[in-house]
Design an enzyme around this catalytic site. Structure first.
Site, PDB file in Angstrom:
ATOM      1  N   SER A  78      67.246  52.386  34.518  1.00  0.00           N
ATOM      2  CA  SER A  78      65.806  52.437  34.247  1.00  0.00           C
ATOM      3  C   SER A  78      65.444  53.537  33.264  1.00  0.00           C
ATOM      4  O   SER A  78      64.265  53.751  32.977  1.00  0.00           O
ATOM      5  CB  SER A  78      65.053  52.669  35.566  1.00  0.00           C
ATOM      6  OG  SER A  78      65.545  53.828  36.221  1.00  0.00           O
ATOM      7  N   THR A 112      19.726  34.982  32.656  1.00  0.00           N
ATOM      8  CA  THR A 112      20.483  34.525  33.819  1.00  0.00           C
ATOM      9  C   THR A 112      21.014  33.153  33.424  1.00  0.00           C
ATOM     10  O   THR A 112      20.333  32.432  32.680  1.00  0.00           O
ATOM     11  CB  THR A 112      19.621  34.417  35.097  1.00  0.00           C
ATOM     12  OG1 THR A 112      18.625  33.411  34.892  1.00  0.00           O
ATOM     13  CG2 THR A 112      18.940  35.730  35.452  1.00  0.00           C
ATOM     14  N   HIS A 113      22.198  32.830  33.836  1.00  0.00           N
ATOM     15  CA  HIS A 113      22.848  31.569  33.419  1.00  0.00           C
ATOM     16  C   HIS A 113      22.952  31.481  31.895  1.00  0.00           C
ATOM     17  O   HIS A 113      22.996  30.388  31.339  1.00  0.00           O
ATOM     18  CB  HIS A 113      22.097  30.344  33.949  1.00  0.00           C
ATOM     19  CG  HIS A 113      21.760  30.420  35.405  1.00  0.00           C
ATOM     20  ND1 HIS A 113      22.569  29.882  36.390  1.00  0.00           N
ATOM     21  CD2 HIS A 113      20.707  30.998  36.042  1.00  0.00           C
ATOM     22  CE1 HIS A 113      22.014  30.111  37.572  1.00  0.00           C
ATOM     23  NE2 HIS A 113      20.899  30.797  37.387  1.00  0.00           N
ATOM     24  N   SER A 155      39.087  37.379   7.559  1.00  0.00           N
ATOM     25  CA  SER A 155      39.962  36.221   7.680  1.00  0.00           C
ATOM     26  C   SER A 155      40.814  36.109   6.427  1.00  0.00           C
ATOM     27  O   SER A 155      40.358  36.453   5.336  1.00  0.00           O
ATOM     28  CB  SER A 155      39.098  34.967   7.847  1.00  0.00           C
ATOM     29  OG  SER A 155      39.804  33.818   7.420  1.00  0.00           O
ATOM     30  N   LYS A 167      34.142  35.832   6.498  1.00  0.00           N
ATOM     31  CA  LYS A 167      34.254  36.204   7.912  1.00  0.00           C
ATOM     32  C   LYS A 167      34.264  37.705   8.177  1.00  0.00           C
ATOM     33  O   LYS A 167      34.822  38.495   7.423  1.00  0.00           O
ATOM     34  CB  LYS A 167      35.544  35.615   8.508  1.00  0.00           C
ATOM     35  CG  LYS A 167      35.533  34.126   8.729  1.00  0.00           C
ATOM     36  CD  LYS A 167      34.425  33.646   9.667  1.00  0.00           C
ATOM     37  CE  LYS A 167      34.655  34.062  11.102  1.00  0.00           C
ATOM     38  NZ  LYS A 167      35.777  33.339  11.715  1.00  0.00           N
ATOM     39  N   GLU A 210      37.242  41.563  21.180  1.00  0.00           N
ATOM     40  CA  GLU A 210      38.086  40.445  21.625  1.00  0.00           C
ATOM     41  C   GLU A 210      39.409  40.940  22.210  1.00  0.00           C
ATOM     42  O   GLU A 210      39.884  40.432  23.227  1.00  0.00           O
ATOM     43  CB  GLU A 210      38.374  39.512  20.451  1.00  0.00           C
ATOM     44  CG  GLU A 210      37.144  38.781  19.949  1.00  0.00           C
ATOM     45  CD  GLU A 210      37.436  38.060  18.645  1.00  0.00           C
ATOM     46  OE1 GLU A 210      37.765  36.872  18.691  1.00  0.00           O
ATOM     47  OE2 GLU A 210      37.370  38.702  17.582  1.00  0.00           O
ATOM     48  N   GLN A 247      61.635  50.003  41.877  1.00  0.00           N
ATOM     49  CA  GLN A 247      61.817  50.504  40.516  1.00  0.00           C
ATOM     50  C   GLN A 247      60.931  49.718  39.533  1.00  0.00           C
ATOM     51  O   GLN A 247      60.603  50.205  38.456  1.00  0.00           O
ATOM     52  CB  GLN A 247      63.295  50.381  40.118  1.00  0.00           C
ATOM     53  CG  GLN A 247      63.618  50.865  38.724  1.00  0.00           C
ATOM     54  CD  GLN A 247      65.111  51.034  38.516  1.00  0.00           C
ATOM     55  OE1 GLN A 247      65.713  51.959  39.057  1.00  0.00           O
ATOM     56  NE2 GLN A 247      65.721  50.136  37.757  1.00  0.00           N
TER      57      GLN A 247
HETATM   58  N1  ARG Z   1      65.314  54.648  39.567  1.00  0.00           N
HETATM   59  C1  ARG Z   1      64.880  54.530  40.919  1.00  0.00           C
HETATM   60  C2  ARG Z   1      63.451  54.004  40.981  1.00  0.00           C
HETATM   61  O1  ARG Z   1      62.807  54.010  39.978  1.00  0.00           O
HETATM   62  C3  ARG Z   1      64.953  55.855  41.584  1.00  0.00           C
HETATM   63  C4  ARG Z   1      65.256  55.825  43.028  1.00  0.00           C
HETATM   64  C5  ARG Z   1      66.591  55.272  43.225  1.00  0.00           C
HETATM   65  N2  ARG Z   1      67.066  55.406  44.562  1.00  0.00           N
HETATM   66  C6  ARG Z   1      68.135  54.753  44.954  1.00  0.00           C
HETATM   67  N3  ARG Z   1      68.526  54.981  46.127  1.00  0.00           N
HETATM   68  N4  ARG Z   1      68.801  53.943  44.169  1.00  0.00           N
HETATM   69  O2  ARG Z   1      62.967  53.589  41.991  1.00  0.00           O
END
Ligand code: ARG
Length: 459
Positions: free
Chosen positions: A22, A154-155, A276, A282, A289, A321
């Protein structure tokens, strides 16, 4: 070798590393992670779990890593999974084997919960500051446009005239509630999970209050299982962000409508519009938006976190995670949307004549004629019916109510007298709505003053 590699005989597959690591997104928590670790190390030193000397060396090493992070010198290692193990690895590189003592009496499960909470507390404060900028912008325009009359709907059908200041203050109320929701969410975010360990607490004589104090947390989580498995604060924040986006989106929808030729109530500044590639004439309200569109992605993050959490047994599960990308995206989107929305709003030109003219057709003073008859003693239901018939006559003759002759009025009811023309005047129609919170000039002025002093009190 992995930090947890002791019980493994084989290396993880590279696809496994790619899939579960991660660091490519949780590197955003580097500062929070390091600050949390410094607080943890100091506590370990103060409680004698490690020596003071060791705690100082660890803290100094972490501080150096923090400086390197701040100057963008660090290349994160996907092999070290996440931000927690990356920082630990850098610490060992920095100070040697002593770095391996940092994780005493701690788990990544309480650590990651801490990091997310530290991060979110900071971001909530930033978002609240942006909201106060939005309040200022709204109040400045509401003050400037406190006499501007436009149709209220309204509406999406013209209903009764209102003041533009009143209309803008309606949005002020929505965002004021959002501010309060953030404040509330902040309370539940400022609860310290560290010290929960992996799930059950720890046998080391830790001092959680000390860590809480150092990190500025008001409370310590009371149940270790809950501390590591709670992501309510994430879901709650994304809900508040969703609500804010919904409010922005409704405002944007009105600005899109109002900038159309059909309404012509506003003109966007060139700096916040686009053209545009094919149609030379335009001018498109892209900011409004896009903000309206981005509301969908924040709702998506809300659904993501709610769904991730819905079937999880206690305590930590790796599913969790998945909370971070949703959280980061919601934070980035609400901040980005607020910033550009404020700039756009400050530069919108409100076309007073177009707005006032739009109140003239559509019998926006019909209720006032019914009220006039009711004041003179006709039961309101009958008055409603009589005016309904008059409106029908007017429609067939292509006339406004105030264009009827006094004879025509009298034919409808002999309660009507010359002063009816005064009553039907648009300015008087606005003035008449003088109940608390209504659109009458003096009521809007009161709302405006109260709003200003509230903003001063939270600034
Ligand atoms: N990268 C993990 C998370 O974001 C951290 C905690 C991980 N804990 C574990 N026991 N693998 O949740």
């Amino acid at each position: 070798m992995k930090a947890w590699g002791g019980r493994f005989q084989k290396a993880t597959a590279s696809q496994m590393d790619d899939f579960h690591s991660s660091i490519h997104f949780d590197c955003r928590l580097a500062e929070e992670d390091i600050r949390g670790s410094i607080a943890h190390a100091r506590m370990l030193g103060n409680t004698g779990i490690i020596s003071q000397q060791e705690a100082e060396t660890i803290s100094a090493g972490l501080q150096k890593i923090l400086d390197r992070v701040a100057s963008g010198q660090i290349v994160w290692d996907p092999g070290a999974e996440d931000i927690h193990m990356n920082v630990e690895k850098l610490l060992v590189q920095e100070i040697g084997v002593l770095g391996n003592k940092l994780h005493t009496a701690r788990s990544r499960n309480d650590q990651v919960a801490l990091d997310a909470r530290v991060y979110l507390r900071k971001e909530i404060t930033v978002i609240q500051r942006l909201l106060t900028e939005l309040f200022q912008a709204l109040l400045t325009i509401a003050e400037r446009e406190k006499e501007t009359i436009l149709p209220g709907y309204t509406h999406l059908q013209r209903a009764q005239p209102v003041l533009l200041g009143h209309h803008l203050l309606a949005y002020f109320e929505m965002f004021r509630r959002d501010y309060g929701r953030l404040q509330d969410c902040l309370k539940r975010t400022a609860v310290l999970p560290l010290g929960a360990g992996a799930l059950a607490g720890t046998g080391f004589p830790i001092d959680r209050q000390q860590v809480a104090l150092e990190l500025g947390f008001d409370q310590v989580a009371v149940n270790s299982l809950d501390a590591v498995s709670d992501r309510d604060f994430v879901a709650e924040f994304i809900f508040v962000a969703s609500m804010m986006m919904m409010h922005l989106s409704r405002f944007c929808e009105e600005l899109v409508l109002w900038s159309s030729m059909e309404f012509g109530f506003v003109e966007m500044d060139d700096a916040y519009s686009t053209g545009s590639s094919i149609m030379p004439q335009k001018k498109n309200p892209d900011v409004a938006e896009l903000v309206r569109g981005k509301t969908g992605r924040v709702y998506g993050s809300l659904m993501a976190i709610l769904t991730v959490m819905k079937g999880l047994p206690l305590a930590y599960n790796k599913d969790m995670q998945e909370d971070k990308e949703a959280l980061f995206d919601a934070v980035d989107t609400i901040k980005g949307s607020l910033q550009i929305f404020i700039l756009m709003l400050e530069t919108v030109v409100f076309k007073r004549d177009r707005m006032l003219n739009a109140t003239k057709d559509g019998y926006l003073n019909a209720t006032d004629l019914a009220d006039y008859l009711a004041v003179k003693g006709m039961p309101f239901r009958m008055a409603h019916e009589a005016v309904g018939k008059l409106v029908r006559d007017c429609i067939s003759q292509g006339k406004r109510l105030e264009e009827l002759t006094i004879e025509e009025f009298k034919a409808a009811s002999d309660l009507i007298e010359e002063d009816v023309y005064e009553t039907l005047d648009m300015k008087n129609v606005v003035k008449a709505r003088s109940s608390y919170g209504g659109t009458a000039f003096e009521q809007v002025a009161l709302q405006l003053e109260a709003a200003k002093s509230w903003v001063d009190s939270v600034k």
